[in-house]
Scaffold this motif. Structure first.
Motif, mmCIF file in Angstrom:
data_model
loop_
_atom_site.group_PDB
_atom_site.id
_atom_site.type_symbol
_atom_site.label_atom_id
_atom_site.label_comp_id
_atom_site.label_asym_id
_atom_site.label_seq_id
_atom_site.Cartn_x
_atom_site.Cartn_y
_atom_site.Cartn_z
ATOM 1 N N LYS A 166 0.831 -1.205 0.000
ATOM 2 C CA LYS A 166 0.000 0.000 0.000
ATOM 3 C C LYS A 166 0.867 1.258 0.000
ATOM 4 O O LYS A 166 0.616 2.201 -0.756
ATOM 5 C CB LYS A 166 -0.911 -0.009 1.227
ATOM 6 C CG LYS A 166 -1.830 1.166 1.329
ATOM 7 C CD LYS A 166 -2.712 1.071 2.556
ATOM 8 C CE LYS A 166 -3.570 2.309 2.693
ATOM 9 N NZ LYS A 166 -4.358 2.300 3.930
ATOM 10 N N GLU A 189 0.961 4.086 -3.034
ATOM 11 C CA GLU A 189 0.580 5.471 -2.746
ATOM 12 C C GLU A 189 1.733 6.431 -2.997
ATOM 13 O O GLU A 189 1.543 7.496 -3.593
ATOM 14 C CB GLU A 189 0.073 5.600 -1.298
ATOM 15 C CG GLU A 189 -1.274 4.940 -1.078
ATOM 16 C CD GLU A 189 -2.341 5.432 -2.057
ATOM 17 O OE1 GLU A 189 -2.481 6.664 -2.254
ATOM 18 O OE2 GLU A 189 -3.036 4.585 -2.649
ATOM 19 N N ARG A 230 -0.944 3.732 -9.806
ATOM 20 C CA ARG A 230 -1.286 2.665 -8.836
ATOM 21 C C ARG A 230 -1.465 1.327 -9.546
ATOM 22 O O ARG A 230 -0.990 0.295 -9.083
ATOM 23 C CB ARG A 230 -2.546 3.036 -8.047
ATOM 24 C CG ARG A 230 -2.271 3.838 -6.794
ATOM 25 C CD ARG A 230 -3.518 3.951 -5.907
ATOM 26 N NE ARG A 230 -4.521 4.823 -6.482
ATOM 27 C CZ ARG A 230 -4.509 6.151 -6.395
ATOM 28 N NH1 ARG A 230 -3.554 6.767 -5.765
ATOM 29 N NH2 ARG A 230 -5.463 6.863 -6.945
#
Length: 113
Positions: A50, A54, A71
């Protein structure tokens, strides 16, 4: 004034750099798999995944790229590197050995299937 051939040559050069950079990233992931095997760390690190997606989407936005595109791109890269790490870590388990840094670093990154 540049013509289409010049533009394409520049793109080809950038593609070469991109692929070389990805290969270096995959080589580093091999080393990470060895490290994780040595210390007993699980292959999957969801918070890190994650974090990388990001961070890279923010970097992409700074350079005019769509955040969602970045992403998704990193999702593909991370999925492939996770599969690579998992294969390596499983091979170490099957061999009942603790890997050392030179293990698997000379093996091909991608399978030929």
């Amino acid at each position: 004034m540049m013509n289409i051939k010049n533009f394409r040559q520049e793109i080809d050069t950038l593609d070469e750099i991109l692929v070389q950079t990805l290969a270096k990233r995959f080589d580093l992931c091999k080393q990470i798999a060895i490290y994780k095997s040595q210390v007993g760390m699980p292959m999957m690190q969801p918070e890190r995944v994650k974090e990388v997606k990001e961070r890279c989407s923010r970097i992409g936005e700074k350079h005019g790229l769509d955040a969602e595109f970045t992403r998704r791109l990193y999702g593909l890269i991370i999925n492939e590197t996770c599969e690579l790490e998992d294969r390596l870590m499983q091979s170490f388990k099957q061999e009942n050995q603790k890997p050392n840094r030179s293990d698997s670093l000379s093996k091909p990154i991608f399978s030929s299937n």
